[in-house]
Write a protein that holds these residues in place. Structure first.
Motif, short mmCIF file in Angstrom:
data_model
loop_
_atom_site.label_atom_id
_atom_site.label_comp_id
_atom_site.label_asym_id
_atom_site.label_seq_id
_atom_site.Cartn_x
_atom_site.Cartn_y
_atom_site.Cartn_z
N LEU A 1 -23.95 16.44 5.37
CA LEU A 1 -24.68 17.36 4.51
C LEU A 1 -23.73 18.09 3.56
O LEU A 1 -24.05 18.30 2.39
N ARG B 1 -23.91 18.20 -0.51
CA ARG B 1 -23.94 19.50 -1.23
C ARG B 1 -22.76 19.60 -2.20
O ARG B 1 -22.93 20.10 -3.32
N HIS C 1 -31.04 22.96 -8.97
CA HIS C 1 -31.26 24.14 -8.13
C HIS C 1 -32.38 23.87 -7.12
O HIS C 1 -32.98 22.80 -7.13
N ASP C 2 -32.66 24.87 -6.29
CA ASP C 2 -33.65 24.76 -5.22
C ASP C 2 -33.36 23.55 -4.33
O ASP C 2 -34.26 22.80 -3.96
N LEU C 3 -32.10 23.40 -3.99
CA LEU C 3 -31.64 22.26 -3.21
C LEU C 3 -32.08 22.38 -1.75
O LEU C 3 -31.93 23.43 -1.12
N ARG C 4 -32.59 21.29 -1.24
CA ARG C 4 -32.91 21.16 0.19
C ARG C 4 -32.39 19.81 0.64
O ARG C 4 -32.70 18.78 0.01
N VAL C 5 -31.59 19.78 1.68
CA VAL C 5 -31.05 18.51 2.19
C VAL C 5 -31.33 18.39 3.68
O VAL C 5 -31.25 19.37 4.41
N GLU C 6 -31.65 17.18 4.09
CA GLU C 6 -31.93 16.88 5.49
C GLU C 6 -31.39 15.49 5.79
O GLU C 6 -31.40 14.61 4.92
N ALA D 1 -32.31 14.52 -0.29
CA ALA D 1 -32.12 15.78 -1.00
C ALA D 1 -33.27 15.96 -1.99
O ALA D 1 -33.65 15.01 -2.68
N GLU D 2 -33.81 17.16 -2.01
CA GLU D 2 -34.82 17.53 -2.99
C GLU D 2 -34.24 18.64 -3.84
O GLU D 2 -33.59 19.55 -3.31
N TYR D 3 -34.45 18.58 -5.16
CA TYR D 3 -33.95 19.62 -6.04
C TYR D 3 -34.69 19.56 -7.36
O TYR D 3 -35.46 18.64 -7.62
N GLU E 1 -38.21 17.32 -11.24
CA GLU E 1 -38.10 17.43 -9.80
C GLU E 1 -37.58 16.10 -9.28
O GLU E 1 -38.00 15.04 -9.76
#
Length: 151
Positions: A11, A15, A75-80, A91-93, A109
């Protein structure tokens, strides 16, 4: 190394890569990409490469981006990570940028999938709405009508 430690390490790699995109930090991108890495944009509009193979080719491509975009502003990064494989990351951003040739705002998006092996990205597939990009570049997309069969 435990699965939890490997997940966290992978992760961090993703990032760092996204942070390097935002900073135009090509040296860090080069460090994080495996030599035989693949960058895919499966929904890229016509005229764009959809698959770039090899670190040097990927870096050559991304080095052209600052001439077209003011800043990526991801921005608004989400990683799993995948439960089944800590080296598979989703990753969603969002982006908020301006396309230089048209001075048009471009917001999109993204859902991206990264494969990380031995601390390096071997695959990066970026999925986004190509219509938004076409419009920001000065193009247009017309909706078609759905033909109905006679009753």
């Amino acid at each position: 190394m435990s699965d939890a430690e490997l997940r966290e390490r992978n992760l961090v790699v993703v990032r760092r890569y996204i942070d390097a995109i935002n900073r135009w930090d090509f040296a860090t991108k080069r460090e994080l990409l495996a030599e035989n890495a693949v960058f895919e944009m499966p929904y890229a509009p016509e005229g764009f490469e959809r698959r770039i193979t090899g670190r040097d080719n990927i870096i050559a491509f991304v080095e052209t981006v600052p001439a077209i975009i003011d800043a990526e502003n991801l921005h608004d990064l989400r990683v799993e990570t995948f439960y089944s494989d800590p080296g598979e990351i989703v990753a969603e951003y969002r982006s908020d940028m301006v396309i230089k040739p048209t001075n048009a705002p471009y917001r999109n998006e993204y859902v991206s999938r990264f494969t990380v092996r031995d601390g390096q990205i071997t695959r990066f597939a970026e999925h986004y709405d190509p219509i938004r990009l076409v419009v920001a570049l000065g193009g247009n997309v017309r909706s078609g009508a759905i033909a109905t069969a006679p009753a």
